[in-house]
Design an enzyme around this catalytic site. Sequence first.
Site, PDB file in Angstrom:
ATOM      1  N   CYS A 210      51.071 -28.456 -28.606  1.00 17.39           N
ATOM      2  CA  CYS A 210      51.832 -27.305 -29.102  1.00 17.39           C
ATOM      3  C   CYS A 210      50.936 -26.407 -29.948  1.00 17.39           C
ATOM      4  O   CYS A 210      49.944 -26.847 -30.519  1.00 17.39           O
ATOM      5  CB  CYS A 210      53.009 -27.776 -29.947  1.00 17.39           C
ATOM      6  SG  CYS A 210      54.067 -28.995 -29.147  1.00 17.39           S
TER       7      CYS A 210
ATOM      8  N   ARG B 248      46.238 -24.701 -24.795  1.00 15.31           N
ATOM      9  CA  ARG B 248      46.578 -26.000 -25.376  1.00 15.31           C
ATOM     10  C   ARG B 248      47.637 -26.735 -24.565  1.00 15.31           C
ATOM     11  O   ARG B 248      47.830 -27.938 -24.741  1.00 15.31           O
ATOM     12  CB  ARG B 248      47.073 -25.806 -26.820  1.00 15.31           C
ATOM     13  CG  ARG B 248      46.012 -25.296 -27.765  1.00 15.31           C
ATOM     14  CD  ARG B 248      46.592 -25.004 -29.131  1.00 15.31           C
ATOM     15  NE  ARG B 248      47.081 -26.199 -29.781  1.00 15.31           N
ATOM     16  CZ  ARG B 248      46.381 -26.916 -30.650  1.00 15.31           C
ATOM     17  NH1 ARG B 248      45.150 -26.564 -30.952  1.00 15.31           N
ATOM     18  NH2 ARG B 248      46.886 -27.989 -31.218  1.00 15.31           N
TER      19      ARG B 248
ATOM     20  N   TRP C  99      55.109 -28.087 -26.257  1.00 12.01           N
ATOM     21  CA  TRP C  99      54.864 -29.073 -25.199  1.00 12.01           C
ATOM     22  C   TRP C  99      55.910 -30.162 -25.394  1.00 12.01           C
ATOM     23  O   TRP C  99      55.890 -30.879 -26.382  1.00 12.01           O
ATOM     24  CB  TRP C  99      53.448 -29.632 -25.324  1.00 12.01           C
ATOM     25  CG  TRP C  99      52.972 -30.467 -24.176  1.00 12.01           C
ATOM     26  CD1 TRP C  99      52.452 -30.027 -22.999  1.00 12.01           C
ATOM     27  CD2 TRP C  99      52.942 -31.894 -24.116  1.00 12.01           C
ATOM     28  NE1 TRP C  99      52.094 -31.101 -22.205  1.00 12.01           N
ATOM     29  CE2 TRP C  99      52.387 -32.258 -22.863  1.00 12.01           C
ATOM     30  CE3 TRP C  99      53.326 -32.917 -24.992  1.00 12.01           C
ATOM     31  CZ2 TRP C  99      52.209 -33.577 -22.470  1.00 12.01           C
ATOM     32  CZ3 TRP C  99      53.149 -34.235 -24.591  1.00 12.01           C
ATOM     33  CH2 TRP C  99      52.603 -34.549 -23.346  1.00 12.01           C
TER      34      TRP C  99
ATOM     35  N   ASN D 209      54.296 -28.869 -34.851  1.00 15.70           N
ATOM     36  CA  ASN D 209      53.485 -29.686 -33.958  1.00 15.70           C
ATOM     37  C   ASN D 209      53.529 -31.124 -34.459  1.00 15.70           C
ATOM     38  O   ASN D 209      53.411 -31.348 -35.669  1.00 15.70           O
ATOM     39  CB  ASN D 209      52.023 -29.225 -33.951  1.00 15.70           C
ATOM     40  CG  ASN D 209      51.834 -27.870 -33.328  1.00 15.70           C
ATOM     41  OD1 ASN D 209      52.761 -27.302 -32.765  1.00 15.70           O
ATOM     42  ND2 ASN D 209      50.628 -27.335 -33.426  1.00 15.70           N
ATOM     43  N   GLY D 210      53.658 -32.081 -33.554  1.00 14.92           N
ATOM     44  CA  GLY D 210      53.702 -33.485 -33.956  1.00 14.92           C
ATOM     45  C   GLY D 210      55.003 -34.135 -33.533  1.00 14.92           C
ATOM     46  O   GLY D 210      55.773 -33.585 -32.737  1.00 14.92           O
TER      47      GLY D 210
ATOM     48  N   GLU E  71      34.837 -40.001 -14.170  1.00 15.02           N
ATOM     49  CA  GLU E  71      34.985 -38.632 -14.646  1.00 15.02           C
ATOM     50  C   GLU E  71      35.257 -37.687 -13.479  1.00 15.02           C
ATOM     51  O   GLU E  71      36.052 -36.754 -13.598  1.00 15.02           O
ATOM     52  CB  GLU E  71      33.731 -38.203 -15.410  1.00 15.02           C
ATOM     53  CG  GLU E  71      33.630 -36.720 -15.718  1.00 15.02           C
ATOM     54  CD  GLU E  71      34.811 -36.158 -16.483  1.00 15.02           C
ATOM     55  OE1 GLU E  71      34.990 -34.928 -16.442  1.00 15.02           O
ATOM     56  OE2 GLU E  71      35.566 -36.919 -17.123  1.00 15.02           O
TER      57      GLU E  71
ATOM     58  N   LYS F 162      38.556 -35.238 -13.220  1.00 16.97           N
ATOM     59  CA  LYS F 162      38.532 -33.789 -13.031  1.00 16.97           C
ATOM     60  C   LYS F 162      39.373 -33.395 -11.819  1.00 16.97           C
ATOM     61  O   LYS F 162      40.134 -32.428 -11.858  1.00 16.97           O
ATOM     62  CB  LYS F 162      37.099 -33.306 -12.822  1.00 16.97           C
ATOM     63  CG  LYS F 162      36.295 -33.110 -14.063  1.00 16.97           C
ATOM     64  CD  LYS F 162      36.769 -31.908 -14.862  1.00 16.97           C
ATOM     65  CE  LYS F 162      36.079 -31.896 -16.200  1.00 16.97           C
ATOM     66  NZ  LYS F 162      36.455 -33.020 -17.066  1.00 16.97           N
TER      67      LYS F 162
ATOM     68  N   GLU G 141      43.239 -33.861 -12.425  1.00 17.40           N
ATOM     69  CA  GLU G 141      43.914 -33.094 -13.472  1.00 17.40           C
ATOM     70  C   GLU G 141      44.062 -31.620 -13.130  1.00 17.40           C
ATOM     71  O   GLU G 141      44.960 -30.959 -13.668  1.00 17.40           O
ATOM     72  CB  GLU G 141      43.217 -33.276 -14.825  1.00 17.40           C
ATOM     73  CG  GLU G 141      41.840 -32.706 -14.962  1.00 17.40           C
ATOM     74  CD  GLU G 141      41.225 -32.998 -16.330  1.00 17.40           C
ATOM     75  OE1 GLU G 141      41.966 -33.298 -17.284  1.00 17.40           O
ATOM     76  OE2 GLU G 141      39.988 -32.933 -16.442  1.00 17.40           O
TER      77      GLU G 141
ATOM     78  N   HIS H 125      36.973 -55.812  -2.502  1.00 19.09           N
ATOM     79  CA  HIS H 125      37.947 -56.615  -3.239  1.00 19.09           C
ATOM     80  C   HIS H 125      39.285 -55.890  -3.377  1.00 19.09           C
ATOM     81  O   HIS H 125      40.017 -56.123  -4.347  1.00 19.09           O
ATOM     82  CB  HIS H 125      37.385 -56.992  -4.609  1.00 19.09           C
ATOM     83  CG  HIS H 125      36.123 -57.790  -4.535  1.00 19.09           C
ATOM     84  ND1 HIS H 125      36.114 -59.126  -4.215  1.00 19.09           N
ATOM     85  CD2 HIS H 125      34.832 -57.420  -4.697  1.00 19.09           C
ATOM     86  CE1 HIS H 125      34.861 -59.558  -4.208  1.00 19.09           C
ATOM     87  NE2 HIS H 125      34.066 -58.543  -4.500  1.00 19.09           N
TER      88      HIS H 125
ATOM     89  N   LYS I  47      45.084 -29.292 -24.091  1.00 18.48           N
ATOM     90  CA  LYS I  47      43.680 -29.337 -24.491  1.00 18.48           C
ATOM     91  C   LYS I  47      43.473 -30.292 -25.652  1.00 18.48           C
ATOM     92  O   LYS I  47      42.569 -31.101 -25.642  1.00 18.48           O
ATOM     93  CB  LYS I  47      43.207 -27.932 -24.870  1.00 18.48           C
ATOM     94  CG  LYS I  47      41.736 -27.863 -25.263  1.00 18.48           C
ATOM     95  CD  LYS I  47      40.838 -28.232 -24.108  1.00 18.48           C
ATOM     96  CE  LYS I  47      39.368 -28.122 -24.440  1.00 18.48           C
ATOM     97  NZ  LYS I  47      38.524 -28.644 -23.353  1.00 18.48           N
TER      98      LYS I  47
END
Length: 610
Positions: A2, A27, A73, A99-100, A480, A484, A487, A503, A605
């Site tokens: 947020c 964000r 968010w 925020n939180g 990584e 990428k 996402e 396996h 972010k």
Amino acid sequence: MCGIVGYVGSQQAAPLLLEGLTRLEHRGYDSAGIGVLSGSGLKVAKRAGRVRDLAAALPARFAGRVGIGHTRWATHGPPTDANAHPQVDAAGRVAVVHNGIIDNAAALRRRLSDEGVQLASDTDTEVIAHLVARSVAATLEERVAAALALVEGTYGLAIVHADFPDRIVVARNGSPLLIGVGDKEMYVASDLAALVRYTTTVAHLQDGEMATVTAAGFTTYRQDLTATVTPAEELDIDPGAYDVGEHASFMHKEMLEQPDSAEHVLRGRLDDRFGTAHLGGLGLDARETREVRRVKVLGCGSAYYVGEMGASLIEELARVPADAEAASEFRYRNPVIDPDTLYVAVSQSGETADTLLAVQEIRRKGGRVVGLVNVVGSAIARECDGGIYLHAGPEVAVASTKALTNMFLGFALLALQLGRVRDLSIADGHRLIAGLRALPAQIGEVLKREEELRPLAERLAAAESLFFVGRVRGYPVAREGAQKFKEISYRHAEAYPTSELKHGPLALVSPAVPTVAIVPDDELVERNVGALHEIAARGGPLVVVTHAGVDLGEVAERPDVHRIDVPASERELDPILLTIPLQLLAYQAAVHLGHDVDKPRNLAKSVTVE
């Protein structure tokens, strides 16, 4: 996650708030709103959707010179108009942006309902508006402090009240909050991006601190209203770094900035005389460095995966046991904190809640922790015993590129320093320094192949599922790469050690499931090439990221096998060069699919809640 903005001054607040919210879109959010104070009282406008939707719906007359804004968010309740911030009290006199997460929100909601309050949203934030409104204290500061005394959880808060129309009261506990200093006007924000167009003179609130912000300035104090001293400082930041410029997206801009940002993190830190690195910010002398018996790296998401690369580097060069762990899991397993272990916390923003909480757990138990962070003055930077600033410059896109590269280089510098106080020879030190100096230009070489890789990225975008595989140094690169791709392209992408194919994962290999294989020219090249043949034998399409001298055998003749060569570096430094084409593939795939690469769905972010 947020985003918060606030303004007090002589200008109309609404346009400034909307501009600030637009600059916080990176964000991650799903609704937006603003509230302003004027002679006629408090006015609030909010909408589910983008900031542009809010701006389009804003009434023509929305005047006021004090205001707060928010991008939300969703945590408590879905993204709806009612759940968007600001949240207000029943009389429409108090507005709160937050925020939180309020941990005891359910209990507070029940208490307020029992007292006859009609709750209008599903959010945890709404309780704060009602608690402030119900206080009978004489000042807004006292009312906010009384409300916060009942609250448990994390928050960055900005609160306005129609009875106190000249001020914003803000509070921080676990979620970042900045105060921007202007000329007879003041700003509030959760991220510097919202402020840099207007001021680069800022004060960082500390956890447990509150502030009153008026056009004349700001004062800070603790929750018991005893005064604190929080000076403002001038930050050396180019406001243009937060503009996308001629690029199609921030991610594209930031990928292309990697050669320059890599030079910045290395500048002044390479010691040719002794074949080592200068990292004065760690706060470790040679004797203390030799006493380190183990290194534990903590990070989340891409920071975790580059932490795996870093742990491998440290173990290889310094010959001390090193490993990486997801910071989000670390403190919940009641870890044993060893005084001989050096803990390394990795975070681009320096505000990642899970990583910050892990740092606090380590310090509570007497451990030594250093940070690899990109934002000066961030919470993790302040909490750590020392650290390495990444000097990547502002990174706006959710998917990390240049900050990740600088994290790797930070680990390389740390590994070099640790190694040279042990058994790493000066000749190896000089070899690695030469390799590090060559990396920025080599990264630039890979980036120049962007258009060449576009058709291959579009083929990968057509697949619903992909594998990324690599061994030892290559496995974190594969992780990584999968991160990428998933996402920003929203394709299912999963990483495995190449050695684990037989396996389980091999059962899913088929012509519909491409594999991106990391095959550096190292001691495992023959085994890696053997695995390529196993995949090809099952009809699996292949993209092989490798070096020019690697012979892929007859598998290279297949039409569904594509090769990407990267420049060869020192073997220990190869992982970062092998990572760059994976950034390009993910970016081009997402663009081909029509996705917003800077703001992928459901992601943020700076993840400032657990």
